[in-house]
Design a protein around this motif. Structure first.
Motif, PDB file in Angstrom:
ATOM      1  N   MET A 125     -12.838  -8.595 -15.751  1.00 56.36           N
ATOM      2  CA  MET A 125     -13.260  -7.193 -15.701  1.00 56.36           C
ATOM      3  C   MET A 125     -14.022  -6.872 -14.412  1.00 56.36           C
ATOM      4  SD  MET A 125     -14.188  -6.296 -19.671  1.00 56.36           S
ATOM      5  CE  MET A 125     -13.894  -4.540 -19.428  1.00 56.36           C
ATOM      6  N   MET A 126     -14.519  -7.886 -13.721  1.00 59.66           N
ATOM      7  CA  MET A 126     -15.219  -7.646 -12.456  1.00 59.66           C
ATOM      8  C   MET A 126     -14.243  -7.467 -11.303  1.00 59.66           C
ATOM      9  SD  MET A 126     -18.691  -9.995 -12.547  1.00 59.66           S
ATOM     10  CE  MET A 126     -17.823 -11.304 -11.789  1.00 59.66           C
ATOM     11  N   VAL A 127     -13.027  -8.003 -11.456  1.00 61.34           N
ATOM     12  CA  VAL A 127     -12.033  -7.893 -10.391  1.00 61.34           C
ATOM     13  C   VAL A 127     -11.343  -6.529 -10.470  1.00 61.34           C
ATOM     14  CG1 VAL A 127      -9.894  -8.854  -9.448  1.00 61.34           C
ATOM     15  CG2 VAL A 127     -11.626 -10.377 -10.437  1.00 61.34           C
ATOM     16  N   PRO A 128     -11.262  -5.787  -9.365  1.00 57.10           N
ATOM     17  CA  PRO A 128     -10.542  -4.497  -9.380  1.00 57.10           C
ATOM     18  C   PRO A 128      -9.079  -4.713  -9.767  1.00 57.10           C
ATOM     19  CG  PRO A 128     -11.837  -4.733  -7.370  1.00 57.10           C
ATOM     20  CD  PRO A 128     -11.860  -6.067  -8.053  1.00 57.10           C
ATOM     21  N   THR A 129      -8.705  -4.210 -10.926  1.00 54.05           N
ATOM     22  CA  THR A 129      -7.382  -4.486 -11.472  1.00 54.05           C
ATOM     23  C   THR A 129      -6.264  -4.005 -10.562  1.00 54.05           C
ATOM     24  OG1 THR A 129      -8.289  -4.277 -13.700  1.00 54.05           O
ATOM     25  CG2 THR A 129      -5.902  -4.177 -13.490  1.00 54.05           C
ATOM     26  N   PHE A 130      -6.387  -2.803 -10.038  1.00 52.18           N
ATOM     27  CA  PHE A 130      -5.298  -2.233  -9.245  1.00 52.18           C
ATOM     28  C   PHE A 130      -5.029  -3.065  -7.994  1.00 52.18           C
ATOM     29  CE2 PHE A 130      -3.427   0.786  -6.193  1.00 52.18           C
ATOM     30  CZ  PHE A 130      -2.333   1.199  -6.937  1.00 52.18           C
ATOM     31  N   PHE A 131      -6.088  -3.541  -7.360  1.00 50.11           N
ATOM     32  CA  PHE A 131      -5.902  -4.340  -6.150  1.00 50.11           C
ATOM     33  C   PHE A 131      -5.319  -5.712  -6.477  1.00 50.11           C
ATOM     34  CE2 PHE A 131      -9.199  -1.301  -4.861  1.00 50.11           C
ATOM     35  CZ  PHE A 131      -8.588  -0.781  -3.730  1.00 50.11           C
ATOM     36  N   LEU A 132      -5.647  -6.237  -7.649  1.00 50.71           N
ATOM     37  CA  LEU A 132      -5.046  -7.493  -8.098  1.00 50.71           C
ATOM     38  C   LEU A 132      -3.547  -7.300  -8.329  1.00 50.71           C
ATOM     39  CD1 LEU A 132      -5.390 -10.431  -8.987  1.00 50.71           C
ATOM     40  CD2 LEU A 132      -5.943  -9.599 -11.284  1.00 50.71           C
ATOM     41  N   ILE A 133      -3.186  -6.173  -8.944  1.00 52.50           N
ATOM     42  CA  ILE A 133      -1.766  -5.857  -9.163  1.00 52.50           C
ATOM     43  C   ILE A 133      -1.057  -5.682  -7.824  1.00 52.50           C
ATOM     44  CG2 ILE A 133      -0.176  -4.146 -10.114  1.00 52.50           C
ATOM     45  CD1 ILE A 133      -2.253  -3.593 -12.292  1.00 52.50           C
ATOM     46  N   LEU A 134      -1.711  -4.993  -6.896  1.00 55.78           N
ATOM     47  CA  LEU A 134      -1.138  -4.816  -5.559  1.00 55.78           C
ATOM     48  C   LEU A 134      -0.835  -6.161  -4.909  1.00 55.78           C
ATOM     49  CD1 LEU A 134      -3.174  -1.958  -3.809  1.00 55.78           C
ATOM     50  CD2 LEU A 134      -0.746  -1.974  -4.325  1.00 55.78           C
ATOM     51  N   LEU A 135      -1.765  -7.088  -5.022  1.00 60.51           N
ATOM     52  CA  LEU A 135      -1.606  -8.410  -4.411  1.00 60.51           C
ATOM     53  C   LEU A 135      -0.430  -9.154  -5.019  1.00 60.51           C
ATOM     54  CD1 LEU A 135      -2.670 -10.627  -2.537  1.00 60.51           C
ATOM     55  CD2 LEU A 135      -4.197 -11.354  -4.386  1.00 60.51           C
ATOM     56  N   VAL A 136      -0.361  -9.144  -6.347  1.00 65.09           N
ATOM     57  CA  VAL A 136       0.715  -9.868  -7.032  1.00 65.09           C
ATOM     58  C   VAL A 136       2.080  -9.264  -6.700  1.00 65.09           C
ATOM     59  CG1 VAL A 136       1.654 -10.491  -9.288  1.00 65.09           C
ATOM     60  CG2 VAL A 136      -0.806 -10.609  -8.900  1.00 65.09           C
ATOM     61  N   ILE A 137       2.170  -7.926  -6.732  1.00 61.23           N
ATOM     62  CA  ILE A 137       3.440  -7.259  -6.436  1.00 61.23           C
ATOM     63  C   ILE A 137       3.860  -7.496  -4.987  1.00 61.23           C
ATOM     64  CG2 ILE A 137       4.564  -5.015  -6.224  1.00 61.23           C
ATOM     65  CD1 ILE A 137       4.279  -5.991  -9.093  1.00 61.23           C
ATOM     66  N   ALA A 138       2.883  -7.516  -4.081  1.00 59.39           N
ATOM     67  CA  ALA A 138       3.201  -7.742  -2.669  1.00 59.39           C
ATOM     68  C   ALA A 138       3.693  -9.169  -2.431  1.00 59.39           C
ATOM     69  CB  ALA A 138       1.967  -7.467  -1.813  1.00 59.39           C
ATOM     70  N   ILE A 149       5.050  -6.548 -16.424  1.00 57.34           N
ATOM     71  CA  ILE A 149       4.398  -7.804 -16.808  1.00 57.34           C
ATOM     72  C   ILE A 149       3.028  -7.927 -16.157  1.00 57.34           C
ATOM     73  CG2 ILE A 149       4.534 -10.316 -16.616  1.00 57.34           C
ATOM     74  CD1 ILE A 149       7.570 -10.066 -16.912  1.00 57.34           C
ATOM     75  N   VAL A 150       2.958  -7.600 -14.865  1.00 51.80           N
ATOM     76  CA  VAL A 150       1.684  -7.715 -14.140  1.00 51.80           C
ATOM     77  C   VAL A 150       0.641  -6.758 -14.701  1.00 51.80           C
ATOM     78  CG1 VAL A 150       0.573  -7.337 -11.911  1.00 51.80           C
ATOM     79  CG2 VAL A 150       2.714  -8.596 -12.037  1.00 51.80           C
ATOM     80  N   ILE A 151       1.056  -5.526 -15.009  1.00 51.25           N
ATOM     81  CA  ILE A 151       0.113  -4.564 -15.594  1.00 51.25           C
ATOM     82  C   ILE A 151      -0.412  -5.078 -16.932  1.00 51.25           C
ATOM     83  CG2 ILE A 151      -0.127  -2.241 -16.561  1.00 51.25           C
ATOM     84  CD1 ILE A 151       1.871  -1.265 -14.477  1.00 51.25           C
ATOM     85  N   GLY A 152       0.496  -5.619 -17.759  1.00 53.06           N
ATOM     86  CA  GLY A 152       0.086  -6.151 -19.052  1.00 53.06           C
ATOM     87  C   GLY A 152      -0.848  -7.347 -18.933  1.00 53.06           C
ATOM     88  N   LEU A 153      -0.574  -8.229 -17.977  1.00 59.34           N
ATOM     89  CA  LEU A 153      -1.368  -9.443 -17.809  1.00 59.34           C
ATOM     90  C   LEU A 153      -2.740  -9.191 -17.196  1.00 59.34           C
ATOM     91  CD1 LEU A 153       1.338 -12.000 -16.557  1.00 59.34           C
ATOM     92  CD2 LEU A 153       0.325 -11.820 -18.842  1.00 59.34           C
ATOM     93  N   PHE A 222       4.074   5.163  -5.339  1.00 67.40           N
ATOM     94  CA  PHE A 222       3.614   6.056  -4.278  1.00 67.40           C
ATOM     95  C   PHE A 222       3.295   5.278  -3.002  1.00 67.40           C
ATOM     96  CE2 PHE A 222       0.107   8.226  -2.054  1.00 67.40           C
ATOM     97  CZ  PHE A 222       0.738   9.415  -1.743  1.00 67.40           C
ATOM     98  N   LEU A 223       2.828   4.030  -3.162  1.00 70.46           N
ATOM     99  CA  LEU A 223       2.512   3.189  -2.009  1.00 70.46           C
ATOM    100  C   LEU A 223       3.734   2.445  -1.481  1.00 70.46           C
ATOM    101  CD1 LEU A 223      -0.880   1.669  -3.216  1.00 70.46           C
ATOM    102  CD2 LEU A 223      -0.549   3.456  -1.500  1.00 70.46           C
TER     103      LEU A 223
END
Length: 287
Positions: A125-138, A149-153, A222-223
């Motif tokens: 919960m301390m890690v910004p979720t959206f940026f974590l998703i961005l990293l994984v998707i990139a 899957i990434v959003i769910g995880l 959008f990005l």
């Protein structure tokens, strides 16, 4: 007098919650109907690249115009419902299942296991979720499957905290103690008594989480990190932003669709929260 005011406020909240729930249910049913009937409701194939480029509203039979590739915007909006519902349901289902299992086990079994899980939840919960998703998707493929899957995880900790709190309370209840006395195993008690009786706050939270999943997918698209092979509203905004002054309809109607859909899920989630919350249902809200 104070008690009357409190009860009046609680009654208003329940009524308000009922209205929100009904609006949310009707809205979801409408979206499901549109998603199922997309091939019938869409006048044209949204994946077809036509010759009518950047046509305005109603020009040449295009109700909401066309984009720079000649695709019919209205048909893309209709098919975008499918993508949004798929992302919302699958990612929220992954998040709910993980959160319920992890939080339920930690809360009921307690001890060192609960301590370890609680620390993991806090770390997530301390890690910004959206940026974590961005990293994984990139780093990996940006297919719609990976996005879901990434959003769910990355969104299960909130559900885990809710069910853990419920499990900590329920394990001290008389019916759970009775089940232990009768010789039922901890696993049986967890799945027969703890999870079924503590799942209601998770249901409301998961429904609101669906709206967040739609916004996350739209943000990724959008990005430019969305699936280019799937019609989505975020992708439409991404493609239309460079034509916002000359062909505003490309991005505008997709944005309106996102707002309305997220509002429907929020109404459903907030309505469920009010209806399922015992503090509101017994008329003691706010005490």
């Amino acid at each position: 007098m104070l008690s009357v005011k409190k009860n009046t406020y609680a009654t208003f909240k329940v009524i308000n919650g009922d209205i929100q729930l009904k609006l949310g249910v009707f809205g979801i049913l409408f979206l499901l109907l549109v998603g199922i009937l997309s091939p019938i409701l869409a006048p044209l194939d949204p994946y077809h690249y036509g010759q009518d480029i950047l046509n305005g509203l109603g020009v040449n039979g295009h109700l909401l115009g066309t984009n720079h590739l000649g695709q019919d915007v209205f048909s893309m909006i209709i098919y975008g419902v499918r993508t949004s519902l798929m992302v919302a349901v699958i990612s929220a289902l992954i998040s709910a299942v993980l959160g319920i299992l992890i939080g339920g086990i930690a809360g009921y079994f307690g001890g060192k296991l609960d301590l370890i899980v609680s620390e993991c939840i806090n770390a997530f919960m301390m890690v910004p979720t959206f940026f974590l998703i961005l990293l994984v998707i990139a780093l990996f493929d940006n297919s719609i499957t990976n996005v879901m899957i990434v959003i769910g995880l990355t969104t299960w900790p909130s559900n885990a905290k809710l069910i853990r709190a419920q499990a900590l309370s329920l394990r001290e209840r008389t019916f759970v103690k009775s089940a232990i006395t009768m010789g039922e195993s901890k696993t049986q008690i967890l799945f027969k008594y703890i999870i079924p009786n503590g799942i209601f706050p998770v249901l409301a939270n998961t429904t609101i989480g669906m709206s967040n999943a739609i916004l996350t997918e739209a943000g990724l698209s959008f990005l430019g990190l969305g699936d280019p092979n799937v019609i989505s509203w975020g992708q439409m905004i991404f493609m239309g932003k460079q034509y916002i002054t000359s062909a505003w309809w490309i991005a505008t109607f997709a944005g309106v669709a996102i707002v309305l859909t997220v509002t429907v899920f929020y109404l459903l989630g907030d309505g469920l929260n009010h209806v399922l919350n015992p503090k509101h249902s017994n008329g003691k809200g706010g005490e």
